[in-house]
Scaffold this motif. Structure first.
Motif, PDB file in Angstrom:
ATOM      1  N   ALA A  16       0.831  -1.201   0.000  1.00 38.34           N
ATOM      2  CA  ALA A  16       0.000   0.000   0.000  1.00 38.34           C
ATOM      3  C   ALA A  16       0.870   1.257   0.000  1.00 38.34           C
ATOM      4  O   ALA A  16       0.561   2.239  -0.673  1.00 38.34           O
ATOM      5  CB  ALA A  16      -0.928   0.006   1.202  1.00 38.34           C
ATOM      6  N   ARG A  17       1.981   1.221   0.742  1.00 35.55           N
ATOM      7  CA  ARG A  17       2.894   2.356   0.754  1.00 35.55           C
ATOM      8  C   ARG A  17       3.536   2.563  -0.618  1.00 35.55           C
ATOM      9  O   ARG A  17       3.695   3.690  -1.074  1.00 35.55           O
ATOM     10  CB  ARG A  17       3.989   2.171   1.802  1.00 35.55           C
ATOM     11  CG  ARG A  17       3.528   2.411   3.205  1.00 35.55           C
ATOM     12  CD  ARG A  17       3.287   3.874   3.423  1.00 35.55           C
ATOM     13  NE  ARG A  17       2.771   4.086   4.771  1.00 35.55           N
ATOM     14  CZ  ARG A  17       2.265   5.215   5.178  1.00 35.55           C
ATOM     15  NH1 ARG A  17       2.202   6.238   4.377  1.00 35.55           N
ATOM     16  NH2 ARG A  17       1.814   5.332   6.393  1.00 35.55           N
ATOM     17  N   LEU A  18       3.907   1.456  -1.278  1.00 30.92           N
ATOM     18  CA  LEU A  18       4.477   1.569  -2.620  1.00 30.92           C
ATOM     19  C   LEU A  18       3.454   2.152  -3.592  1.00 30.92           C
ATOM     20  O   LEU A  18       3.790   2.952  -4.465  1.00 30.92           O
ATOM     21  CB  LEU A  18       4.971   0.216  -3.118  1.00 30.92           C
ATOM     22  CG  LEU A  18       6.260  -0.286  -2.498  1.00 30.92           C
ATOM     23  CD1 LEU A  18       6.614  -1.649  -3.078  1.00 30.92           C
ATOM     24  CD2 LEU A  18       7.400   0.681  -2.722  1.00 30.92           C
ATOM     25  N   PHE A  19       2.196   1.734  -3.443  1.00 32.61           N
ATOM     26  CA  PHE A  19       1.139   2.270  -4.299  1.00 32.61           C
ATOM     27  C   PHE A  19       0.975   3.768  -4.068  1.00 32.61           C
ATOM     28  O   PHE A  19       0.841   4.547  -5.019  1.00 32.61           O
ATOM     29  CB  PHE A  19      -0.183   1.545  -4.048  1.00 32.61           C
ATOM     30  CG  PHE A  19      -1.313   2.102  -4.857  1.00 32.61           C
ATOM     31  CD1 PHE A  19      -1.444   1.767  -6.186  1.00 32.61           C
ATOM     32  CD2 PHE A  19      -2.219   2.983  -4.297  1.00 32.61           C
ATOM     33  CE1 PHE A  19      -2.480   2.295  -6.953  1.00 32.61           C
ATOM     34  CE2 PHE A  19      -3.248   3.515  -5.046  1.00 32.61           C
ATOM     35  CZ  PHE A  19      -3.382   3.171  -6.380  1.00 32.61           C
ATOM     36  N   LEU A  53       6.174  15.357  -4.705  1.00 33.58           N
ATOM     37  CA  LEU A  53       7.422  14.601  -4.711  1.00 33.58           C
ATOM     38  C   LEU A  53       7.847  14.232  -3.291  1.00 33.58           C
ATOM     39  O   LEU A  53       8.305  13.123  -3.035  1.00 33.58           O
ATOM     40  CB  LEU A  53       8.513  15.415  -5.397  1.00 33.58           C
ATOM     41  CG  LEU A  53       9.618  14.634  -6.084  1.00 33.58           C
ATOM     42  CD1 LEU A  53       9.058  13.633  -7.064  1.00 33.58           C
ATOM     43  CD2 LEU A  53      10.555  15.592  -6.789  1.00 33.58           C
ATOM     44  N   ARG A  54       7.664  15.143  -2.351  1.00 31.49           N
ATOM     45  CA  ARG A  54       7.982  14.861  -0.951  1.00 31.49           C
ATOM     46  C   ARG A  54       7.121  13.734  -0.408  1.00 31.49           C
ATOM     47  O   ARG A  54       7.610  12.817   0.248  1.00 31.49           O
ATOM     48  CB  ARG A  54       7.786  16.121  -0.100  1.00 31.49           C
ATOM     49  CG  ARG A  54       8.154  15.936   1.369  1.00 31.49           C
ATOM     50  CD  ARG A  54       7.796  17.170   2.182  1.00 31.49           C
ATOM     51  NE  ARG A  54       6.380  17.404   2.238  1.00 31.49           N
ATOM     52  CZ  ARG A  54       5.555  16.806   3.098  1.00 31.49           C
ATOM     53  NH1 ARG A  54       6.012  15.924   3.950  1.00 31.49           N
ATOM     54  NH2 ARG A  54       4.276  17.080   3.087  1.00 31.49           N
ATOM     55  N   ARG A  55       5.822  13.753  -0.713  1.00 31.95           N
ATOM     56  CA  ARG A  55       4.930  12.694  -0.250  1.00 31.95           C
ATOM     57  C   ARG A  55       5.310  11.345  -0.863  1.00 31.95           C
ATOM     58  O   ARG A  55       5.233  10.315  -0.201  1.00 31.95           O
ATOM     59  CB  ARG A  55       3.484  13.042  -0.588  1.00 31.95           C
ATOM     60  CG  ARG A  55       2.935  14.143   0.278  1.00 31.95           C
ATOM     61  CD  ARG A  55       1.557  14.566  -0.195  1.00 31.95           C
ATOM     62  NE  ARG A  55       1.034  15.642   0.594  1.00 31.95           N
ATOM     63  CZ  ARG A  55       0.042  15.516   1.469  1.00 31.95           C
ATOM     64  NH1 ARG A  55      -0.523  14.353   1.651  1.00 31.95           N
ATOM     65  NH2 ARG A  55      -0.375  16.551   2.160  1.00 31.95           N
ATOM     66  N   ALA A  56       5.723  11.355  -2.118  1.00 30.60           N
ATOM     67  CA  ALA A  56       6.165  10.107  -2.752  1.00 30.60           C
ATOM     68  C   ALA A  56       7.405   9.565  -2.049  1.00 30.60           C
ATOM     69  O   ALA A  56       7.502   8.368  -1.769  1.00 30.60           O
ATOM     70  CB  ALA A  56       6.456  10.346  -4.229  1.00 30.60           C
ATOM     71  N   ARG A  57       8.351  10.440  -1.744  1.00 32.79           N
ATOM     72  CA  ARG A  57       9.578  10.008  -1.066  1.00 32.79           C
ATOM     73  C   ARG A  57       9.294   9.505   0.344  1.00 32.79           C
ATOM     74  O   ARG A  57       9.892   8.527   0.795  1.00 32.79           O
ATOM     75  CB  ARG A  57      10.580  11.154  -1.026  1.00 32.79           C
ATOM     76  CG  ARG A  57      11.178  11.436  -2.373  1.00 32.79           C
ATOM     77  CD  ARG A  57      12.115  12.614  -2.325  1.00 32.79           C
ATOM     78  NE  ARG A  57      12.696  12.844  -3.641  1.00 32.79           N
ATOM     79  CZ  ARG A  57      13.159  13.997  -4.043  1.00 32.79           C
ATOM     80  NH1 ARG A  57      13.114  15.051  -3.245  1.00 32.79           N
ATOM     81  NH2 ARG A  57      13.668  14.129  -5.243  1.00 32.79           N
ATOM     82  N   VAL A  58       8.388  10.163   1.059  1.00 28.56           N
ATOM     83  CA  VAL A  58       8.033   9.721   2.414  1.00 28.56           C
ATOM     84  C   VAL A  58       7.404   8.340   2.358  1.00 28.56           C
ATOM     85  O   VAL A  58       7.749   7.448   3.150  1.00 28.56           O
ATOM     86  CB  VAL A  58       7.088  10.743   3.091  1.00 28.56           C
ATOM     87  CG1 VAL A  58       6.435  10.148   4.320  1.00 28.56           C
ATOM     88  CG2 VAL A  58       7.837  12.004   3.432  1.00 28.56           C
ATOM     89  N   ASN A  59       6.489   8.111   1.433  1.00 27.88           N
ATOM     90  CA  ASN A  59       5.853   6.797   1.332  1.00 27.88           C
ATOM     91  C   ASN A  59       6.852   5.726   0.919  1.00 27.88           C
ATOM     92  O   ASN A  59       6.779   4.591   1.392  1.00 27.88           O
ATOM     93  CB  ASN A  59       4.673   6.848   0.358  1.00 27.88           C
ATOM     94  CG  ASN A  59       3.427   7.355   1.033  1.00 27.88           C
ATOM     95  OD1 ASN A  59       2.881   6.700   1.906  1.00 27.88           O
ATOM     96  ND2 ASN A  59       2.998   8.542   0.655  1.00 27.88           N
ATOM     97  N   LEU A  60       7.787   6.061   0.061  1.00 24.63           N
ATOM     98  CA  LEU A  60       8.826   5.113  -0.324  1.00 24.63           C
ATOM     99  C   LEU A  60       9.707   4.769   0.875  1.00 24.63           C
ATOM    100  O   LEU A  60      10.027   3.598   1.110  1.00 24.63           O
ATOM    101  CB  LEU A  60       9.665   5.678  -1.466  1.00 24.63           C
ATOM    102  CG  LEU A  60      10.601   4.715  -2.168  1.00 24.63           C
ATOM    103  CD1 LEU A  60       9.814   3.554  -2.760  1.00 24.63           C
ATOM    104  CD2 LEU A  60      11.370   5.438  -3.249  1.00 24.63           C
ATOM    105  N   LEU A 110       8.814   4.929   4.029  1.00 24.26           N
ATOM    106  CA  LEU A 110       8.021   4.114   4.957  1.00 24.26           C
ATOM    107  C   LEU A 110       7.863   2.677   4.458  1.00 24.26           C
ATOM    108  O   LEU A 110       7.834   1.744   5.245  1.00 24.26           O
ATOM    109  CB  LEU A 110       6.655   4.763   5.193  1.00 24.26           C
ATOM    110  CG  LEU A 110       6.702   6.079   5.970  1.00 24.26           C
ATOM    111  CD1 LEU A 110       5.330   6.722   5.991  1.00 24.26           C
ATOM    112  CD2 LEU A 110       7.217   5.862   7.375  1.00 24.26           C
ATOM    113  N   ALA A 111       7.792   2.493   3.139  1.00 19.34           N
ATOM    114  CA  ALA A 111       7.723   1.135   2.583  1.00 19.34           C
ATOM    115  C   ALA A 111       9.021   0.387   2.872  1.00 19.34           C
ATOM    116  O   ALA A 111       8.993  -0.779   3.279  1.00 19.34           O
ATOM    117  CB  ALA A 111       7.465   1.187   1.080  1.00 19.34           C
TER     118      ALA A 111
END
Length: 119
Positions: A49-52, A91-98, A100-101
């Motif tokens: 889910a984090r990767l998604f 972009l920041r949100r994408a990096r944070v989720n990555l 966390l994954a």
């Protein structure tokens, strides 16, 4: 509230004063956050889910920068005017989720090693 998210209530301009606004704020549910997702269930999100989420936010950033539609068909104008997203924030949100994954993946690897299970 729409879609179960907190903070997207409509604010009427002529509300009547600070007392009514304060009462409305006190009636709102308390925000529950885990990462960048608001009102998530207590069990959290899985690695996949984090990767998604990371993919979705990266697509949003690319839609804003290069004016190409996302997988849902929304383009630059929608994200800027309606979604109020910015390139840097997406972009920041994408990096944070990555991040966390990766963190979830490391946690899973450590617990598997503690049990003696090979990954």
């Amino acid at each position: 509230m729409s879609l179960g998210a907190w903070g997207d209530e409509s604010w009427e301009r002529n509300r009547g004063g600070p007392v009514e606004i304060t009462e409305m704020l006190l009636r709102m549910p308390k925000p529950i956050t885990r990462g960048l997702i608001v009102n998530m269930p207590a069990r959290g999100m899985s690695f996949h889910a984090r990767l998604f989420q990371a993919r979705m936010w990266r697509e949003t950033a690319m839609a804003i920068k290069y004016d190409r539609p996302t997988m849902t068909g929304t383009g630059r104008r929608w994200h800027l005017e309606i979604g109020h997203h910015t390139y840097a924030d997406s972009l920041r949100r994408a990096r944070v989720n990555l991040y966390l994954a990766h963190r979830l993946n490391r946690k899973t690897a450590v617990t598997s090693a503690d049990r003696g299970v090979e990954k």
